[in-house]
Design a protein around this motif. Structure first.
Motif, PDB file in Angstrom:
ATOM      1  N   ASP A 306     -27.267  -2.986  14.143  1.00 10.66           N
ATOM      2  CA  ASP A 306     -26.479  -3.745  15.106  1.00 10.66           C
ATOM      3  C   ASP A 306     -26.062  -5.112  14.569  1.00 10.66           C
ATOM      4  N   ARG A 307     -26.204  -5.328  13.265  1.00  8.57           N
ATOM      5  CA  ARG A 307     -25.747  -6.582  12.666  1.00  8.57           C
ATOM      6  C   ARG A 307     -24.244  -6.587  12.421  1.00  8.57           C
ATOM      7  N   ALA A 308     -23.611  -5.438  12.515  1.00  7.14           N
ATOM      8  CA  ALA A 308     -22.167  -5.344  12.300  1.00  7.14           C
ATOM      9  C   ALA A 308     -21.630  -4.107  12.993  1.00  7.14           C
ATOM     10  N   TRP A 309     -20.361  -4.117  13.277  1.00 11.60           N
ATOM     11  CA  TRP A 309     -19.629  -2.934  13.731  1.00 11.60           C
ATOM     12  C   TRP A 309     -19.152  -2.228  12.469  1.00 11.60           C
ATOM     13  N   VAL A 310     -19.711  -1.068  12.190  1.00 11.28           N
ATOM     14  CA  VAL A 310     -19.439  -0.354  10.948  1.00 11.28           C
ATOM     15  C   VAL A 310     -18.749   0.964  11.286  1.00 11.28           C
ATOM     16  N   VAL A 311     -17.533   1.125  10.790  1.00 12.75           N
ATOM     17  CA  VAL A 311     -16.751   2.328  11.099  1.00 12.75           C
ATOM     18  C   VAL A 311     -15.991   2.768   9.859  1.00 12.75           C
ATOM     19  N   GLY A 312     -15.544   4.018   9.883  1.00 13.96           N
ATOM     20  CA  GLY A 312     -14.658   4.501   8.837  1.00 13.96           C
ATOM     21  C   GLY A 312     -13.256   3.958   9.033  1.00 13.96           C
ATOM     22  N   ARG A 313     -12.449   4.104   7.990  1.00 14.77           N
ATOM     23  CA  ARG A 313     -11.080   3.577   8.033  1.00 14.77           C
ATOM     24  C   ARG A 313     -10.295   4.120   9.222  1.00 14.77           C
ATOM     25  N   ASP A 314     -10.346   5.429   9.447  1.00 10.40           N
ATOM     26  CA  ASP A 314      -9.557   6.013  10.528  1.00 10.40           C
ATOM     27  C   ASP A 314      -9.972   5.455  11.881  1.00 10.40           C
ATOM     28  N   GLU A 315     -11.267   5.267  12.076  1.00  6.90           N
ATOM     29  CA  GLU A 315     -11.741   4.701  13.345  1.00  6.90           C
ATOM     30  C   GLU A 315     -11.287   3.255  13.504  1.00  6.90           C
ATOM     31  N   ALA A 316     -11.331   2.492  12.414  1.00 10.13           N
ATOM     32  CA  ALA A 316     -10.896   1.100  12.483  1.00 10.13           C
ATOM     33  C   ALA A 316      -9.417   1.016  12.836  1.00 10.13           C
ATOM     34  N   VAL A 317      -8.609   1.842  12.207  1.00  6.88           N
ATOM     35  CA  VAL A 317      -7.176   1.837  12.497  1.00  6.88           C
ATOM     36  C   VAL A 317      -6.917   2.252  13.937  1.00  6.88           C
ATOM     37  N   ALA A 318      -7.590   3.301  14.386  1.00  3.89           N
ATOM     38  CA  ALA A 318      -7.387   3.795  15.752  1.00  3.89           C
ATOM     39  C   ALA A 318      -7.830   2.790  16.806  1.00  3.89           C
ATOM     40  N   SER A 319      -8.757   1.902  16.460  1.00  4.63           N
ATOM     41  CA  SER A 319      -9.239   0.918  17.432  1.00  4.63           C
ATOM     42  C   SER A 319      -8.186  -0.113  17.810  1.00  4.63           C
ATOM     43  N   GLY A 320      -7.173  -0.278  16.977  1.00  4.80           N
ATOM     44  CA  GLY A 320      -6.111  -1.236  17.265  1.00  4.80           C
ATOM     45  C   GLY A 320      -6.389  -2.658  16.823  1.00  4.80           C
ATOM     46  N   VAL A 321      -7.487  -2.904  16.118  1.00  8.68           N
ATOM     47  CA  VAL A 321      -7.811  -4.290  15.768  1.00  8.68           C
ATOM     48  C   VAL A 321      -6.798  -4.901  14.808  1.00  8.68           C
ATOM     49  N   PHE A 322      -6.100  -4.081  14.033  1.00 14.49           N
ATOM     50  CA  PHE A 322      -5.080  -4.576  13.108  1.00 14.49           C
ATOM     51  C   PHE A 322      -3.681  -4.490  13.707  1.00 14.49           C
ATOM     52  N   GLY A 323      -3.545  -4.042  14.960  1.00 10.59           N
ATOM     53  CA  GLY A 323      -2.260  -3.613  15.461  1.00 10.59           C
ATOM     54  C   GLY A 323      -1.916  -2.267  14.834  1.00 10.59           C
ATOM     55  N   PRO A 324      -0.758  -1.696  15.164  1.00  6.62           N
ATOM     56  CA  PRO A 324      -0.370  -0.438  14.517  1.00  6.62           C
ATOM     57  C   PRO A 324      -0.279  -0.629  13.002  1.00  6.62           C
ATOM     58  N   VAL A 325      -0.864   0.287  12.249  1.00  7.90           N
ATOM     59  CA  VAL A 325      -0.901   0.164  10.790  1.00  7.90           C
ATOM     60  C   VAL A 325       0.123   1.126  10.188  1.00  7.90           C
ATOM     61  N   ALA A 326       1.031   0.586   9.395  1.00 11.04           N
ATOM     62  CA  ALA A 326       2.033   1.414   8.729  1.00 11.04           C
ATOM     63  C   ALA A 326       1.356   2.371   7.755  1.00 11.04           C
TER      64      ALA A 326
END
Length: 382
Positions: A306-326
């Motif tokens: 619980d020291r970090a939110w750790v996800v794979g690339r696809d999950e990170a992109v789908a979360s929207g934290v970067f906005g839509p990713v080209a």
């Protein structure tokens, strides 16, 4: 996978750094939608200065109002805005300049992998490889203003005048080099006075550097904040009557104690299967060797917990934290993304000896790192 409660997805399109310059441009009668509703607050100003103070988080401004009376006295008509993800300078400056989220412009971290080249790009040390015009191909708001015959000027440190990051974030603007904070203030006023319609942007670097090296809970940082306040006062004193000044930032910042640091180079499980470690201590991109991505993700999740939110690339992109990713930018994000929680940082003492011993960091999505001010001062005629 949703974000933990203590991390927040930036509100792109309504209340982030990406929305500032399009709204200023709209208030000047050019370009995109006024996403922030700034026209009502600028009251018809024909000249607007935007001063970005690196590391001037909104929480820090509020906590030290006694040291920055000029900043404390400015209006905050829209409340806090938010930095993009990761909340770090190259990402934020490019987000500001293009008016779009990181997933659209492609400057996605302090350090990112160059896909196919098997090497990292540190955006603050960038010159011309890769070509800034192709690495970041989106048009800037500065270029759109210049094309509409509204002069656009950037006043920034002389050392950055020809950098790759300057070209990526500010192309289309005239770059006026500053040699000191006092010269920055004078350059902003001089550029505003040079024409009767303009956008003038200034970048102030020293507060962030002081915070990183000494900590934001240090006498050095507090002294530097007082100097920032003086720069703002000097710009306000020279503001033309029909001009406005907006003061904002690229991210907040927090001190990281010795007890909340995890060293990759002393933790073998975090290095197994890793081809390249990128990002920075509070926003890690981990690029795996071929076929090792799942194992790397599992190891990082197990070790960091619980020291970090750790996800794979696809999950990170789908979360929207970067906005839509080209699609052509996705590979710049690590196979594993680790965004720190609390005051944790993932250092790398052998690979990154200097960054690993800093006192304060940013990059993740805590409220303190994301919250940035948008402060407003007006000329005497407005």
């Amino acid at each position: 996978m949703s974000l933990p409660d203590d991390l927040h997805r930036p509100a792109y399109g309504s209340a982030t750094l990406a929305d500032v310059l399009p709204s200023v441009s709209a208030a000047l009668g050019v370009g995109r939608a006024d996403r922030l509703g700034l026209a009502d607050h600028l009251h018809g100003a024909r000249r607007v200065a935007v001063l970005l103070v690196d590391g001037l988080g909104a929480d820090l401004v509020r906590a030290h109002a006694d040291l920055a009376p000029t900043l404390a006295g400015l209006a905050a008509p829209l409340g806090d805005l938010q930095a993009p993800c990761p909340s770090t300078t190259p990402v934020s400056l490019t987000t500001l300049g293009t008016g779009v989220p990181p997933g659209a412009h492609g400057v996605l971290g302090f350090t990112t992998d160059v896909p196919g080249a098997d090497r990292p790009l540190t955006h603050t040390h960038w010159t011309d490889d890769p070509d800034p015009d192709t690495w970041q191909a989106r048009p800037t708001v500065f270029a759109e203003l210049a094309a509409a015959d509204v002069p656009a000027t950037v006043v920034g440190p002389y050392a950055y005048a020809t950098s790759g990051l300057t070209r990526a974030a500010y192309r289309g603007a005239r770059y006026a080099s500053a040699v000191s904070p006092g010269d920055l203030a004078a350059g902003l006023v001089r550029s505003l006075a040079a024409t009767d319609r303009a956008l003038v942007y200034g970048y102030h670097a020293e507060l962030d550097l002081t915070g990183h090296v000494r900590g934001v809970d240090s006498p050095s940082w507090r002294q530097q904040l007082a100097h920032v306040d003086l720069v703002v006062a000097q710009v306000l004193d020279g503001l033309p009557g029909d001009a406005c000044l907006l003061v904002t930032a690229d991210h907040g910042m927090l001190d990281v104690p010795a007890g909340t640091r995890l060293d990759v180079d002393s933790t073998p499980a975090l290095s197994a299967g890793v081809r390249l470690l990128a990002g920075e201590p509070r926003a890690r991109y981990v690029h795996a060797l071929p076929g090792a991505a799942d194992d790397v993700l599992a190891a990082w999740r197990e070790v960091l917990g619980d020291r970090a939110w750790v996800v794979g690339r696809d999950e990170a992109v789908a979360s929207g934290v970067f906005g839509p990713v080209a699609d052509d930018l996705v590979a710049r994000i690590g196979d594993v993304v680790a965004l720190a929680r609390g005051t944790w940082a993932v250092t790398a003492t052998r690979q990154e000896p200097v960054p690993s011993v800093l006192a304060a960091y940013h990059g993740s999505l805590t409220a303190t790192e994301l919250a940035i001010p948008l402060l407003l001062g007006r000329g005497a005629a407005l």
